[in-house]
Design a protein around this motif. Structure first.
Motif, PDB file in Angstrom:
ATOM      1  N   GLY A  26       0.929  -1.323  -0.097  1.00 31.42           N
ATOM      2  CA  GLY A  26      -0.026   0.069  -0.085  1.00 31.42           C
ATOM      3  C   GLY A  26       0.800   1.254  -0.170  1.00 31.42           C
ATOM      4  O   GLY A  26       0.608   2.423  -0.770  1.00 31.42           O
ATOM      5  N   THR A  27       1.865   1.143   0.748  1.00 36.80           N
ATOM      6  CA  THR A  27       2.594   2.269   0.854  1.00 36.80           C
ATOM      7  C   THR A  27       3.449   2.661  -0.596  1.00 36.80           C
ATOM      8  O   THR A  27       3.368   3.548  -0.983  1.00 36.80           O
ATOM      9  N   LEU A  28       4.021   1.648  -1.124  1.00 38.85           N
ATOM     10  CA  LEU A  28       4.867   1.671  -2.426  1.00 38.85           C
ATOM     11  C   LEU A  28       3.781   2.301  -3.478  1.00 38.85           C
ATOM     12  O   LEU A  28       4.049   3.072  -4.465  1.00 38.85           O
ATOM     13  N   HIS A  29       2.540   1.811  -3.450  1.00 41.83           N
ATOM     14  CA  HIS A  29       1.480   2.128  -4.489  1.00 41.83           C
ATOM     15  C   HIS A  29       1.160   3.530  -4.261  1.00 41.83           C
ATOM     16  O   HIS A  29       1.040   4.315  -5.360  1.00 41.83           O
ATOM     17  N   GLU A  30       1.222   4.262  -2.851  1.00 45.47           N
ATOM     18  CA  GLU A  30       0.633   5.517  -2.764  1.00 45.47           C
ATOM     19  C   GLU A  30       2.059   6.608  -3.229  1.00 45.47           C
ATOM     20  O   GLU A  30       1.979   7.412  -3.724  1.00 45.47           O
ATOM     21  N   LEU A  31       3.214   6.103  -2.873  1.00 42.64           N
ATOM     22  CA  LEU A  31       4.499   6.833  -3.166  1.00 42.64           C
ATOM     23  C   LEU A  31       4.716   7.004  -4.584  1.00 42.64           C
ATOM     24  O   LEU A  31       5.324   8.151  -5.022  1.00 42.64           O
ATOM     25  N   THR A  32       4.275   5.850  -5.341  1.00 38.88           N
ATOM     26  CA  THR A  32       4.437   6.094  -6.913  1.00 38.88           C
ATOM     27  C   THR A  32       3.642   7.255  -7.501  1.00 38.88           C
ATOM     28  O   THR A  32       4.100   7.419  -8.559  1.00 38.88           O
ATOM     29  N   LYS A  33       2.808   7.668  -6.681  1.00 37.96           N
ATOM     30  CA  LYS A  33       1.995   8.821  -7.388  1.00 37.96           C
ATOM     31  C   LYS A  33       2.464  10.183  -6.536  1.00 37.96           C
ATOM     32  O   LYS A  33       2.090  11.175  -7.397  1.00 37.96           O
ATOM     33  N   LEU A  34       3.619  10.105  -5.888  1.00 39.45           N
ATOM     34  CA  LEU A  34       4.216  11.439  -5.544  1.00 39.45           C
ATOM     35  C   LEU A  34       5.550  11.736  -6.010  1.00 39.45           C
ATOM     36  O   LEU A  34       5.865  12.900  -5.738  1.00 39.45           O
ATOM     37  N   ALA A  35       6.086  10.816  -6.694  1.00 39.90           N
ATOM     38  CA  ALA A  35       7.516  11.428  -6.979  1.00 39.90           C
ATOM     39  C   ALA A  35       7.909  10.112  -8.314  1.00 39.90           C
ATOM     40  O   ALA A  35       7.400   9.021  -8.393  1.00 39.90           O
ATOM     41  N   PRO A  36       8.874  10.676  -8.833  1.00 46.06           N
ATOM     42  CA  PRO A  36       9.427   9.828 -10.085  1.00 46.06           C
ATOM     43  C   PRO A  36      10.031   8.451  -9.696  1.00 46.06           C
ATOM     44  O   PRO A  36      10.492   8.542  -8.579  1.00 46.06           O
ATOM     45  N   VAL A  37       9.726   7.616 -10.531  1.00 43.89           N
ATOM     46  CA  VAL A  37      10.428   6.255 -10.210  1.00 43.89           C
ATOM     47  C   VAL A  37      11.865   6.305  -9.905  1.00 43.89           C
ATOM     48  O   VAL A  37      12.429   5.690  -8.681  1.00 43.89           O
ATOM     49  N   ALA A  38      12.548   6.881 -10.468  1.00 45.92           N
ATOM     50  CA  ALA A  38      14.122   6.919 -10.162  1.00 45.92           C
ATOM     51  C   ALA A  38      14.527   7.493  -8.686  1.00 45.92           C
ATOM     52  O   ALA A  38      15.379   6.887  -8.155  1.00 45.92           O
ATOM     53  N   ILE A  39      13.592   8.462  -8.538  1.00 46.44           N
ATOM     54  CA  ILE A  39      14.031   9.211  -6.949  1.00 46.44           C
ATOM     55  C   ILE A  39      13.460   8.302  -5.998  1.00 46.44           C
ATOM     56  O   ILE A  39      14.060   8.078  -5.002  1.00 46.44           O
TER      57      ILE A  39
END
Length: 445
Positions: free
Chosen positions: A382-395
């Motif tokens: 769930g956390t990774l799902h939400e984080l990918t909405k907030l910043a680019p993949v590489a970062i």
């Protein structure tokens, strides 16, 4: 300290308490255990008694190292409680008769938690060389697993599969993870199941065809698809027809916590006193930073910096600041170290110490401890799902220590890449064209 001055604990001299708390053995003013001796002296006497032999021959150097470590424990009551357990006393007395102790000699003794704990003490105090215990454990398990194979020819094939695939791979690893260990056991178990079924049908492995495999897989659970790992190896070693295949075993879609549930859990963890600070620290790394439990278990204090102003932790290649109240459990752990009080972790640098001497906690143990509050896997996904909405993949990958490909899969799942692509189109000056099917596929990929 037996007395008090105002509200503070004080020694006998300063407080004026007339109480005999001098140990008759070491002379220290301390809590006495029995016979006017302190806990440390009673522990030393007990260790010497248990490790002595009828002929008064000194114990082996390896066992003497264990004895020295136990006697030097600051928390002597813990050492005394452990060594006085009947099964521990019996095991140490048995070892005392050995002129020398090696890993191989310990392996010959009946398997027990006491045997592995004593082995860990010897390794931690440099009496035995360090070895990869999971690799050794797999080798012992594999020898017993071979006895379950009914056909001599299949037993020989499985022995080669174990040695040249699984053990060879483990020997090339810096450290065998518990996941690798469990997957290897599962792969060998299913391979044995397949070959025993072939033996029941009177079929050698070299004679197997697609119809045989389809029938065997259809008659059993979905985990039989794991045998595809064994078949891949058999194809590479020219043991079977290269066209043979099984339907691969696929896990179901794992549930994940939504953003609201994650926020509620983080809020509760910052206020609760029901969870110890070490578990709270681990929970924060999962719920806020999407860390895998196996990686959390291997964190050392080299990854954490605690100053009066800031707490930072390195998960990937950059330091991440923990803001209040997320920093509280880390400050508490840094302020109250306890590893130096026992013989098991005298110089431990692990943040999450395990029950075995010198080892970090097992991921399965940490997962079980956190399970009373939440599912570690569901929270991480769930956390990774939400984080990918907030910043680019590489970062995200660089900051959290993931591979870009892993984060990209989560980004695709959350449609983050496509949303970012559409957003970039909407902000482009001039005419906005409709993306072609090919460009759309590239953006979502």
């Amino acid at each position: 300290m037996p007395g008090r001055v105002d509200t503070l604990p004080a020694c006998r001299k300063c407080s004026g308490v007339h109480l005999n708390v001098d140990c008759i053995s070491c002379g220290k003013e301390d809590e006495l255990h029995s016979g006017n001796r302190c806990w440390s002296c009673i522990l030393a006497l007990t260790v010497d008694r248990i490790l002595s032999t009828p002929d008064n021959r000194p114990p082996s150097p390896e066992l003497r190292a264990v004895g020295t470590a136990l006697k030097s424990m600051k928390r002597a009551n813990s050492g005394l409680t452990w060594i006085q357990q009947p099964h521990v006393t019996e095991f140490l007395q048995q070892l005392a008769t050995e002129p020398a102790i090696t890993h191989a000699r310990l392996d010959q003794l009946p398997a027990s938690r006491t045997r592995e704990y004593v082995r860990g003490l010897m390794v931690e105090h440099n009496a035995l060389p360090r070895r990869d215990e999971l690799s050794a454990k797999f080798s012992d398990w594999a020898e017993q697993a071979l006895d379950r194979i009914t056909s001599p020819s299949h037993r020989d094939i499985t022995r080669r599969y174990i040695r040249w695939h699984h053990q060879r791979r483990m020997n090339q690893m810096d450290e065998v993870t518990r996941g690798t260990f469990l997957r290897a056991k599962q792969a060998v178990t299913v391979a044995i199941d397949l070959q025993n079924w072939l033996s029941e049908q009177g079929i050698e492995l070299a004679e197997v065809n697609q119809a045989h495999l389809d029938r065997w897989q259809a008659e059993g659970p979905t985990t039989r698809g794991i045998a595809s790992r064994f078949l891949d190896w058999a194809i590479r070693t020219n043991l079977i027809d290269p066209s043979l295949k099984l339907q691969p075993h696929r896990r179901g879609t794992s549930p994940r916590l939504d953003a609201a549930a994650q926020t509620e859990l983080v809020t509760n963890l910052s206020r609760t006193a029901d969870m110890n600070p070490r578990d709270r620290a681990a929970a924060i790394l999962i719920l806020v930073f999407g860390q895998q439990v196996s990686d959390i278990a291997k964190l050392t204090w080299d990854n954490v910096t605690v100053t009066e102003e800031l707490v930072t932790i390195t998960l990937g290649t950059v330091k991440i600041a923990l803001t209040p109240p997320l920093d509280e459990p880390w400050r508490e752990l840094a302020a109250t170290p306890t590893h130096h009080q026992t013989a098991a972790h005298p110089k431990s640098n692990w943040v999450f110490r395990g029950g075995s001497p010198g080892q970090h906690i097992q991921a399965s143990t940490l997962t079980q401890r956190l399970s009373t509050a939440f599912s570690s896997r569901a929270a991480r996904l769930g956390t990774l799902h939400e984080l990918t909405k907030l910043a680019p993949v590489a970062i995200i990958a660089e900051a959290l220590g993931y591979s870009p490909a892993t984060i990209d899969r989560h980004a695709i799942d959350s449609s983050a890449n496509y949303a970012q692509y559409i957003n970039s189109l909407s902000t482009t000056k001039g005419h906005v064209h409709r993306p072609s099917a090919r460009s759309d596929q590239k953006s979502t990929r």
